[in-house]
Design a protein around this motif. Sequence first.
Motif, PDB file in Angstrom:
ATOM      1  N   LYS A 581      -9.914  55.235   4.447  1.00 43.27           N
ATOM      2  CA  LYS A 581      -9.160  55.461   3.213  1.00 43.27           C
ATOM      3  C   LYS A 581      -7.667  55.614   3.485  1.00 43.27           C
ATOM      4  CE  LYS A 581      -9.425  59.497   1.407  1.00 43.27           C
ATOM      5  NZ  LYS A 581      -9.932  60.736   0.745  1.00 43.27           N
ATOM      6  N   SER A 582      -7.294  56.235   4.605  1.00 45.10           N
ATOM      7  CA  SER A 582      -5.883  56.487   4.887  1.00 45.10           C
ATOM      8  C   SER A 582      -5.104  55.179   5.055  1.00 45.10           C
ATOM      9  CB  SER A 582      -5.745  57.349   6.143  1.00 45.10           C
ATOM     10  OG  SER A 582      -6.331  56.698   7.265  1.00 45.10           O
ATOM     11  N   ILE A 583      -5.719  54.161   5.698  1.00 47.92           N
ATOM     12  CA  ILE A 583      -5.018  52.888   5.876  1.00 47.92           C
ATOM     13  C   ILE A 583      -4.859  52.182   4.538  1.00 47.92           C
ATOM     14  CG2 ILE A 583      -5.035  50.688   7.106  1.00 47.92           C
ATOM     15  CD1 ILE A 583      -6.638  51.947   9.291  1.00 47.92           C
ATOM     16  N   TRP A 584      -5.893  52.263   3.684  1.00 46.65           N
ATOM     17  CA  TRP A 584      -5.766  51.669   2.352  1.00 46.65           C
ATOM     18  C   TRP A 584      -4.630  52.332   1.561  1.00 46.65           C
ATOM     19  CZ3 TRP A 584      -7.743  47.235   1.094  1.00 46.65           C
ATOM     20  CH2 TRP A 584      -8.921  46.780   1.689  1.00 46.65           C
ATOM     21  N   LEU A 585      -4.505  53.663   1.698  1.00 46.77           N
ATOM     22  CA  LEU A 585      -3.424  54.353   1.000  1.00 46.77           C
ATOM     23  C   LEU A 585      -2.053  53.928   1.531  1.00 46.77           C
ATOM     24  CD1 LEU A 585      -4.839  57.983   0.649  1.00 46.77           C
ATOM     25  CD2 LEU A 585      -4.365  56.359  -1.174  1.00 46.77           C
ATOM     26  N   LYS A 586      -1.935  53.784   2.859  1.00 43.84           N
ATOM     27  CA  LYS A 586      -0.660  53.345   3.439  1.00 43.84           C
ATOM     28  C   LYS A 586      -0.299  51.943   2.950  1.00 43.84           C
ATOM     29  CE  LYS A 586       0.392  56.680   6.485  1.00 43.84           C
ATOM     30  NZ  LYS A 586       1.690  57.379   6.536  1.00 43.84           N
ATOM     31  N   ALA A 587      -1.286  51.063   2.937  1.00 43.09           N
ATOM     32  CA  ALA A 587      -1.022  49.703   2.468  1.00 43.09           C
ATOM     33  C   ALA A 587      -0.661  49.690   0.992  1.00 43.09           C
ATOM     34  CB  ALA A 587      -2.244  48.821   2.729  1.00 43.09           C
ATOM     35  N   ALA A 588      -1.335  50.546   0.188  1.00 44.33           N
ATOM     36  CA  ALA A 588      -1.017  50.613  -1.236  1.00 44.33           C
ATOM     37  C   ALA A 588       0.401  51.166  -1.455  1.00 44.33           C
ATOM     38  CB  ALA A 588      -2.038  51.485  -1.954  1.00 44.33           C
ATOM     39  N   GLN A 589       0.790  52.174  -0.666  1.00 45.20           N
ATOM     40  CA  GLN A 589       2.156  52.692  -0.780  1.00 45.20           C
ATOM     41  C   GLN A 589       3.197  51.630  -0.426  1.00 45.20           C
ATOM     42  OE1 GLN A 589       3.245  55.486  -1.981  1.00 45.20           O
ATOM     43  NE2 GLN A 589       1.267  56.477  -2.311  1.00 45.20           N
ATOM     44  N   LEU A 590       2.893  50.809   0.593  1.00 47.26           N
ATOM     45  CA  LEU A 590       3.810  49.725   0.951  1.00 47.26           C
ATOM     46  C   LEU A 590       3.958  48.738  -0.198  1.00 47.26           C
ATOM     47  CD1 LEU A 590       5.477  48.275   3.181  1.00 47.26           C
ATOM     48  CD2 LEU A 590       3.386  47.056   3.798  1.00 47.26           C
ATOM     49  N   GLU A 591       2.837  48.381  -0.827  1.00 44.31           N
ATOM     50  CA  GLU A 591       2.913  47.447  -1.945  1.00 44.31           C
ATOM     51  C   GLU A 591       3.613  48.077  -3.153  1.00 44.31           C
ATOM     52  OE1 GLU A 591       2.206  44.370  -1.838  1.00 44.31           O
ATOM     53  OE2 GLU A 591       1.403  44.439   0.193  1.00 44.31           O
ATOM     54  N   LYS A 592       3.432  49.384  -3.345  1.00 40.92           N
ATOM     55  CA  LYS A 592       4.064  50.041  -4.477  1.00 40.92           C
ATOM     56  C   LYS A 592       5.580  50.075  -4.338  1.00 40.92           C
ATOM     57  CE  LYS A 592       3.922  54.301  -7.200  1.00 40.92           C
ATOM     58  NZ  LYS A 592       3.296  55.640  -7.355  1.00 40.92           N
ATOM     59  N   SER A 593       6.060  50.276  -3.096  1.00 42.93           N
ATOM     60  CA  SER A 593       7.504  50.393  -2.888  1.00 42.93           C
ATOM     61  C   SER A 593       8.175  49.052  -2.664  1.00 42.93           C
ATOM     62  CB  SER A 593       7.786  51.315  -1.695  1.00 42.93           C
ATOM     63  OG  SER A 593       7.122  50.854  -0.535  1.00 42.93           O
ATOM     64  N   HIS A 594       7.461  48.057  -2.091  1.00 45.49           N
ATOM     65  CA  HIS A 594       8.109  46.793  -1.746  1.00 45.49           C
ATOM     66  C   HIS A 594       7.399  45.561  -2.300  1.00 45.49           C
ATOM     67  CE1 HIS A 594       9.576  49.569   1.423  1.00 45.49           C
ATOM     68  NE2 HIS A 594      10.683  48.879   1.316  1.00 45.49           N
ATOM     69  N   GLY A 595       6.255  45.749  -2.922  1.00 40.56           N
ATOM     70  CA  GLY A 595       5.527  44.601  -3.437  1.00 40.56           C
ATOM     71  C   GLY A 595       5.626  44.473  -4.942  1.00 40.56           C
ATOM     72  N   THR A 596       4.786  43.654  -5.496  1.00 42.95           N
ATOM     73  CA  THR A 596       4.734  43.456  -6.943  1.00 42.95           C
ATOM     74  C   THR A 596       3.569  44.254  -7.513  1.00 42.95           C
ATOM     75  OG1 THR A 596       3.346  41.486  -6.712  1.00 42.95           O
ATOM     76  CG2 THR A 596       5.740  41.169  -6.713  1.00 42.95           C
ATOM     77  N   ARG A 597       3.563  44.365  -8.841  1.00 49.35           N
ATOM     78  CA  ARG A 597       2.463  45.085  -9.491  1.00 49.35           C
ATOM     79  C   ARG A 597       1.132  44.368  -9.279  1.00 49.35           C
ATOM     80  NH1 ARG A 597       3.052  49.015 -13.173  1.00 49.35           N
ATOM     81  NH2 ARG A 597       5.230  48.458 -13.517  1.00 49.35           N
ATOM     82  N   GLU A 598       1.176  43.050  -9.243  1.00 48.45           N
ATOM     83  CA  GLU A 598      -0.053  42.291  -9.040  1.00 48.45           C
ATOM     84  C   GLU A 598      -0.612  42.505  -7.634  1.00 48.45           C
ATOM     85  OE1 GLU A 598       2.705  41.121 -10.261  1.00 48.45           O
ATOM     86  OE2 GLU A 598       2.166  40.787 -12.368  1.00 48.45           O
ATOM     87  N   SER A 599       0.286  42.499  -6.626  1.00 46.14           N
ATOM     88  CA  SER A 599      -0.209  42.705  -5.257  1.00 46.14           C
ATOM     89  C   SER A 599      -0.768  44.113  -5.087  1.00 46.14           C
ATOM     90  CB  SER A 599       0.928  42.466  -4.260  1.00 46.14           C
ATOM     91  OG  SER A 599       1.982  43.404  -4.459  1.00 46.14           O
ATOM     92  N   LEU A 600      -0.151  45.108  -5.749  1.00 48.88           N
ATOM     93  CA  LEU A 600      -0.676  46.471  -5.664  1.00 48.88           C
ATOM     94  C   LEU A 600      -2.044  46.569  -6.321  1.00 48.88           C
ATOM     95  CD1 LEU A 600      -0.366  49.461  -5.009  1.00 48.88           C
ATOM     96  CD2 LEU A 600       0.970  49.718  -7.108  1.00 48.88           C
ATOM     97  N   GLU A 601      -2.181  45.979  -7.493  1.00 42.45           N
ATOM     98  CA  GLU A 601      -3.487  46.016  -8.158  1.00 42.45           C
ATOM     99  C   GLU A 601      -4.549  45.293  -7.331  1.00 42.45           C
ATOM    100  OE1 GLU A 601      -2.846  44.363 -11.972  1.00 42.45           O
ATOM    101  OE2 GLU A 601      -1.679  46.064 -12.732  1.00 42.45           O
TER     102      GLU A 601
END
Length: 955
Positions: A581-601
């Motif tokens: 779960k921790s790696i998924w959260l890190k990846a989601a935080q990366l997408e939230k700060s530097h990605g698009t809404r679609e990539s985060l979803e």
Amino acid sequence: MSGPAPTPPPPPPPAAAPARPVRYDFLNSKPPPNYVAGLGRGATGFTTRSDIGPARAAPDLPDRSAAAAAPPAVGRGRGKPPGEDEGGDEGGDEEKGYDENQKFDEFEGNDAGLFSNADYDDDDREADAVWESIDQRMDLRRKDRREARLKQEIEKYRASNPKITEQFADLKRKLADVSVQEWESIPEIGDYSARNKKKRFESFVPVPDTLLEKARQEQEHVTALDPKSRAAGGTETPWAQTPVTDLTAVGEGRGTVLSLKLDRLSDSVSGLTVVDPKGYLTDLKSMKITSDAEISDIKKARLLLRSVTQTNPKHPPGWIAAARLEEVAGKLQSARQLIQRGCEECPKNEDVWFEACRLASPDESKAVIARGVKAIPNSVKLWLQAAKLESSDLNKSRVLRKGLEHIPDSVRLWKAVVELANEEDARMLLHRAVECCPLHVELWLALARLETYDQAKKVLNKAREKLNKEPAIWITAAKLEEANGNTQSVSKVIERGIRSLQREGLDIDREAWLKEAEAAERAGSVLTCQAIVKSTIGVGVDDEDRKRTWVADAEECKKRGSIETARAIYAHALSVFVAKKSIWLKAAQLEKSHGTRESLEAILRKAVTYNPKAEVLWLMGAKEKWLAGDVPAARAILQEAYAAIPISEEIWLAAFKLEFENNEPERARMLLTKARERGGTERVWMKSAIVERELGNVNEERRLLEEGLKLFSSFFKLWLMLGQMEDRIGHVGKAKEVYENGLKHCPGCIPLWLSLASLEERINGLSKSRAFLTMSRKKNPATPELWLAAIRAELRHGNKKEADSLLAKALQECPTSGILWAAAIEMVPRPQRKSKSSDAIKRCDHDPHVIAAVAKLFWHDRKVDKARSWLNRAVTLAPDIGDFWALYYKFELQHGNADTQRDVLKRCIAAEPKHGERWQAISKAVENSHQPVDAILRKVVLALGAEENPNAAEP
């Protein structure tokens, strides 16, 4: 008849000696009776146990011993003049026991007269007022004559003593008619102060004969030869002889040099100076005035270097040093001659030719470098210097190609000539360059970039045959495939390249390959970057260290701005650790700060697919849908989460918040009812009461709170909400009872103590509130909030001294409390705030309350940049405290511009503050329950403006 002999006249008295001043020995004499030092100047006497008498001076009693020794006074009545009394006034004063240093009397002053014991009544006061009015009236009558007389005296004095400005007033008026030429013709006056001072303190000492004789010997001319030199045929140099210095010649030489410099800066035709204003200072800096010591050093160095070049003429550094010495001495022609001889003696040394080219004039430098390359045709440096001397690119290219004829394997010459050529010529040159320098990878890669796709593949294959241990060729091949749309071949090329390099015995350095991946990302080759990461991220990493190492690598890449590299690392880590779960959260935080809404979803959807029991991933997905404005999609995600985790209270509360914030109170109430039926925790009961409070159902709110307290009696928020509800509807007695019951169950709850003290202050005044606060501090020692509440209560009632005393005790008990130090800074007078803030920073440097208080000081002093910096530091240290954001936003509204205000507002919305004394009071009000963060921020700013004005003048 003889009578008695006449008596001789008495002898004249001796001449009286001149009177000397009487000097009294005060230090060794006995002080007067009842003497108190300094009593006449307002001092107060004091006693110790060894003294006798009162601490304050009493009226002096007559000294009985002095009165007994003195003869009785006669005729001290009123009719006798005081001058005829023996002892004068002093004896009378001693009889009366009067001391002139006793307390000043308002009516009689220090003199005790006839009415010394009389009372100063209203009649006396009225008489004094009448006399004072008469004095003022008389003074007004004389005022006009006095002022007229004073004015006349001033005019008379000014007429006899005029000011310098008045003396030259007529001349100053004529200055307006002076022309520019007349101004320019005014001669400059020198500074004679130093010369006058020198003359004033000049002393004359006779000159010794030895100095005169030495000067005479130095000035005389010797016409005879030295016998030692004549015997040797004139070939021996007298090394031990000290050179004779002609002082006159040195002075004349200095005068000549000065006149030459002045002539160079002047124009003899027009008589005006022709000085370049831009280059004047540069010319002055370039003028080097050589002292006698430097001239002597230059002569010694010249002799030494001459010896070096004569004894070893094939030593190039000697010629170079000799030439540079002459250049420093200002003899450029001699330097050129010396370096020319050096070129003749050392024709195969390129440094000598370089120096000769540097010292030569621009017209001769090409000829010098031509002779150099003719003497050393294999010198790359000389050919590059020869090309540098050319002005056009065509001539530079010709020189470089001529050099390549002599040095075909020089990579530097090939690079230089390729840079000057166009694309077609560069391709032809690079074909020849890789034939001449097959082991240089940069030439192969440059040629591959200029060729077409098919030709570039052939070039890279040839390069791989020549350089089988070079990773850059494989990486370039992968970029080539990606640039031409062959996405499937990119990862294959990288994998083949790594296997090939490993077969050749090359160690794969993971750090170096990650840097290559970042370089590929910066070049725009994202697929190549991902392929490099996928193939090399696990090289040399133990299995138990893979997760920690990969997450650390991704975070480092994120800090450096390599987002695609970090994304690729997380993607590979998630392919290995699917259930983490921790790696998924890190990846989601990366997408939230530097990605698009679609990539985060997308990544959150994959995360909940592999981790259906992770509440935080479901909640992140629902929140992102809600922030995007898609409430039905967020509701659907929470329904899926409830199906996956039916016992999760967080899912229930998230669903309630979604409905409650979107103005669906009935849905929210239904969800909370089901949650209570399923045995919800105290949070469910608290949220249920909040819903009823907003809907205005007081009875239902009371029922829910009382039922919740039966189940969770130790949850202080329910007691607090119940007491606030009773206080809100006017039942202050019942509210007090609720608070007291809550403190029985939660004696350590600070908000309950503060609420009860505030209620008591409103009902029964300060004394009762003070008692409760004192009791709370005894039961909860070292609690800064309780001390601060007591201090503010005293300040509200004007007890400044009591507040200062409490603050001192509070700082002794809580020496590192930021809120107390901030209060101390605001309570001290304005001049002491700087020192108090310094003490606060020493005690608690990183406390945001102290930082904000110091920022307000800078704000008061109009130090805008410092105030902005400290406010930014405060919100960075505590982004969850809304009061600091409001203070920062208010500062930017006053001193910032639209960009800074927008930036602070954006950062505050992203931080979503929840705490703060003023922030919570406004955000938790019923009328503001659904307001966004920016609206709450503006309301808090208005509240701050009503409470305080940082720029208002202080008393």
